[in-house]
Scaffold this active site. Structure first.
Site, PDB file in Angstrom:
ATOM      1  NE  ARG A  84       0.098 -10.354   7.028  1.00 39.99           N
ATOM      2  CZ  ARG A  84       0.987 -10.898   7.839  1.00 39.99           C
ATOM      3  NH1 ARG A  84       2.016 -11.546   7.359  1.00 39.99           N
ATOM      4  NH2 ARG A  84       0.856 -10.780   9.149  1.00 39.99           N
ATOM      5  CE  LYS A 114       3.535 -17.311  18.919  1.00 36.78           C
ATOM      6  NZ  LYS A 114       3.190 -16.355  17.916  1.00 36.78           N
ATOM      7  N   GLY A 142      -2.115 -14.617  14.461  1.00 36.50           N
ATOM      8  CA  GLY A 142      -2.169 -15.430  13.251  1.00 36.50           C
ATOM      9  C   GLY A 142      -3.036 -16.668  13.388  1.00 36.50           C
ATOM     10  N   GLY A 181       1.747  -9.625  15.946  1.00 31.32           N
ATOM     11  CA  GLY A 181       2.665  -8.934  16.858  1.00 31.32           C
ATOM     12  C   GLY A 181       2.340  -7.456  16.968  1.00 31.32           C
TER      13      GLY A 181
HETATM   14  P1  ADP Z   1      -1.963 -16.525  17.920  1.00 29.01           P
HETATM   15  O1  ADP Z   1      -1.152 -16.844  16.677  1.00 29.01           O
HETATM   16  O2  ADP Z   1      -3.408 -16.440  17.642  1.00 29.01           O
HETATM   17  O3  ADP Z   1      -1.422 -15.344  18.672  1.00 29.01           O
HETATM   18  P2  ADP Z   1      -0.450 -18.432  19.456  1.00 29.01           P
HETATM   19  O4  ADP Z   1       0.560 -18.485  18.371  1.00 29.01           O
HETATM   20  O5  ADP Z   1      -0.078 -17.798  20.745  1.00 29.01           O
HETATM   21  O6  ADP Z   1      -1.804 -17.782  18.917  1.00 29.01           O
HETATM   22  O7  ADP Z   1      -0.937 -19.900  19.838  1.00 29.01           O
HETATM   23  C1  ADP Z   1      -1.418 -20.789  18.882  1.00 29.01           C
HETATM   24  C2  ADP Z   1      -0.866 -22.174  19.133  1.00 29.01           C
HETATM   25  O8  ADP Z   1      -1.206 -22.601  20.448  1.00 29.01           O
HETATM   26  C3  ADP Z   1      -1.488 -23.200  18.208  1.00 29.01           C
HETATM   27  O9  ADP Z   1      -0.462 -23.773  17.424  1.00 29.01           O
HETATM   28  C4  ADP Z   1      -2.125 -24.217  19.136  1.00 29.01           C
HETATM   29  O10 ADP Z   1      -1.964 -25.554  18.720  1.00 29.01           O
HETATM   30  C5  ADP Z   1      -1.369 -23.988  20.417  1.00 29.01           C
HETATM   31  N1  ADP Z   1      -2.119 -24.477  21.583  1.00 29.01           N
HETATM   32  C6  ADP Z   1      -3.347 -24.111  21.982  1.00 29.01           C
HETATM   33  N2  ADP Z   1      -3.728 -24.812  23.064  1.00 29.01           N
HETATM   34  C7  ADP Z   1      -2.719 -25.646  23.359  1.00 29.01           C
HETATM   35  C8  ADP Z   1      -2.510 -26.631  24.357  1.00 29.01           C
HETATM   36  N3  ADP Z   1      -3.432 -26.896  25.281  1.00 29.01           N
HETATM   37  N4  ADP Z   1      -1.335 -27.319  24.353  1.00 29.01           N
HETATM   38  C9  ADP Z   1      -0.392 -27.047  23.422  1.00 29.01           C
HETATM   39  N5  ADP Z   1      -0.525 -26.133  22.443  1.00 29.01           N
HETATM   40  C10 ADP Z   1      -1.681 -25.427  22.401  1.00 29.01           C
HETATM   41 MG    MG Z   2       0.642 -17.962  16.337  1.00 22.77          MG
END
Ligand code: ADP
Ligand code: MG
Length: 394
Positions: A36, A198, A352, A375
């Site tokens: 960043r 999420k 992230g 976000g």
């Molecule tokens: P981003 O930060 O890219 O928006 P998220 O925060 O929504 O993504 O999701 C990332 C998290 O989702 C990671 O910590 C990953 O371990 C978790 N994750 C992915 N697949 C699974 C799964 N099948 N079961 C539990 N957690 C998962």
């Molecule tokens: Mg995340």
């Protein structure tokens, strides 16, 4: 979206209040990742070259209106100084008499970094008096804190009404242009890759994109939520039960539009979420009793790679599995590589963890645009704009 940009303005001899996003991870007083900081450098260097003196401000972490020494921006002053080969002055507050004095003595070409804005609760409250005080430090305003533009905080929103001269920095300009390109006339086929955890937070974005996309592929907890919505077995896989009705609604909308939609053809399933778990690939798209889906399987990787090869536009948010554990990272890494290897696609990655995964796969430089604010990028795709960007429009 036409923004006022720094290229349109004259900064010679001006004191510029520059809001950036230096919300970096810090552990035991050490900068863990300076992405960043680096992202703000083009704007910083441009403004200095134009003859501005810079008063830079940011937040870091969630100090909730109190002074939390571990969340001081002091270490960022050092790191920024090293990165641009220049002395960066630091002052231990962002408002008050001392700050005012310091902001008046800096000369063109010099930088003053203010202390964490969120040490004052007025920042997050969007307090107008606080915004006015910040604005009194400079002649003009530049915002390059994309990651905070979805908040109506004092330094990104209210502050703009106290300046005549406001502009977006390079980072915001690029983020807004890349995300707008996904919403306005994306080249077809447009593939949306959804994973991660999420689910409820992302439904708004998905709904808005349904009218733009041709194909949706899913992984992670997102996929289990959709599989559950089909009433298929998911064993002990993590799912967001509250989001199942939303997933059902989305499936109905997908069917109405005749979009191509995939949940994984197979899964990597494990007996626990740990590096020493027993795990193997299923033969079908369901997860047996007592097992946990932790990644997409080899057939899904193949099918998804094919979708990626056919796409002209891709937006990816959310890892395909628990990529933090080596044994469950393959699906995510292979998807990242497939995007990286695909010539002539406009690819945007937001979130992230998704960005971390792309870095882990070593293909970051092969992606058209990597969003710096998770976000903020999702909200932009949901609403087509953000409060902090709306105020920078021409
Ligand atoms: P981003 O930060 O890219 O928006 P998220 O925060 O929504 O993504 O999701 C990332 C998290 O989702 C990671 O910590 C990953 O371990 C978790 N994750 C992915 N697949 C699974 C799964 N099948 N079961 C539990 N957690 C998962
Ligand atoms: Mg995340």
């Amino acid at each position: 979206m036409e923004l006022q940009t720094i290229k349109d303005k004259d900064y010679k001899g001006k004191r510029v209040f520059l809001r950036v996003d230096f919300n970096i991870p810090v552990e035991n007083g050490e900068v863990m990742d300076d992405t960043r900081i680096k992202a703000a450098i083009p704007t910083i260097e441009y403004l200095l070259k134009q003859g501005a003196s810079l008063i830079i401000s940011s937040h870091l972490g969630r100090p909730k209106g109190k002074v939390v020494p571990e969340m001081s921006l002091k270490i960022v002053a050092e790191r920024l100084g090293n990165l641009i080969g220049k002395d960066v002055k630091f002052i231990s507050d962002c408002v008050g008499q001392e700050v005012k004095k310091a902001s008046q003595v800096i000369k063109p070409g010099e930088i003053l970094l203010l202390e964490n804005l969120r040490f004052h609760k007025e920042e997050e409250e969007g307090d107008d008096e606080f915004a006015k005080e910040l604005a009194s430090l400079a002649d003009c305003y530049v915002n390059d804190a994309f990651g905070t533009c979805h908040r109506k905080h004092a330094s990104v929103y209210g502050i703009t009404k106290f300046f005549k001269d406001i502009a977006a920095g390079y980072l915001i300009e690029k983020e807004a242009a890349s995300l707008s390109k996904l919403l306005e006339n994306p080249e077809k086929p447009f593939l949306l890759i959804l994973g991660g955890a999420k689910v409820a937070d992302k439904i708004g974005m998905v709904k808005n994109l349904l009218d733009k996309i041709d194909t949706l592929i899913t992984g992670g907890v997102m996929a289990y939520t959709f599989i559950k919505a089909k009433n298929w077995e998911i064993g002990d896989s993590k799912v967001e039960m509250d989001a199942v009705p939303l997933a059902k609604e989305i499936v109905r909308e997908i069917n109405k539009r005749h979009l191509e939609f995939h949940t994984p053809l197979d899964h990597i399933i494990a007996d626990k979420i740990a590096p020493d778990a027993h795990y193997f690939a299923t033969e079908r798209g369901t997860v047996p009793h007592n097992w946990i889906g932790v990644d997409i399987g080899p057939q899904a990787i193949e099918e998804y790679t094919d979708c990626i090869k056919r796409a002209k536009t891709i937006f990816w948010n959310g890892p395909m599995g628990i990529y933090e554990i080596e044994a469950f990272a393959k699906g995510t890494i292979e998807i990242a590589k497939a995007i990286g290897q695909h010539e002539g696609v406009f690819s945007v990655i937001g979130g992230g963890d998704s960005v971390a995964a792309v870095n882990k796969a070593g293909v970051a430089d092969r992606i058209s645009h990597i969003c710096t604010g998770g976000g903020a990028s999702l909200e932009f795709l949901e609403k087509g704009t953000l409060p902090g960007i709306e105020v920078l429009k021409k």
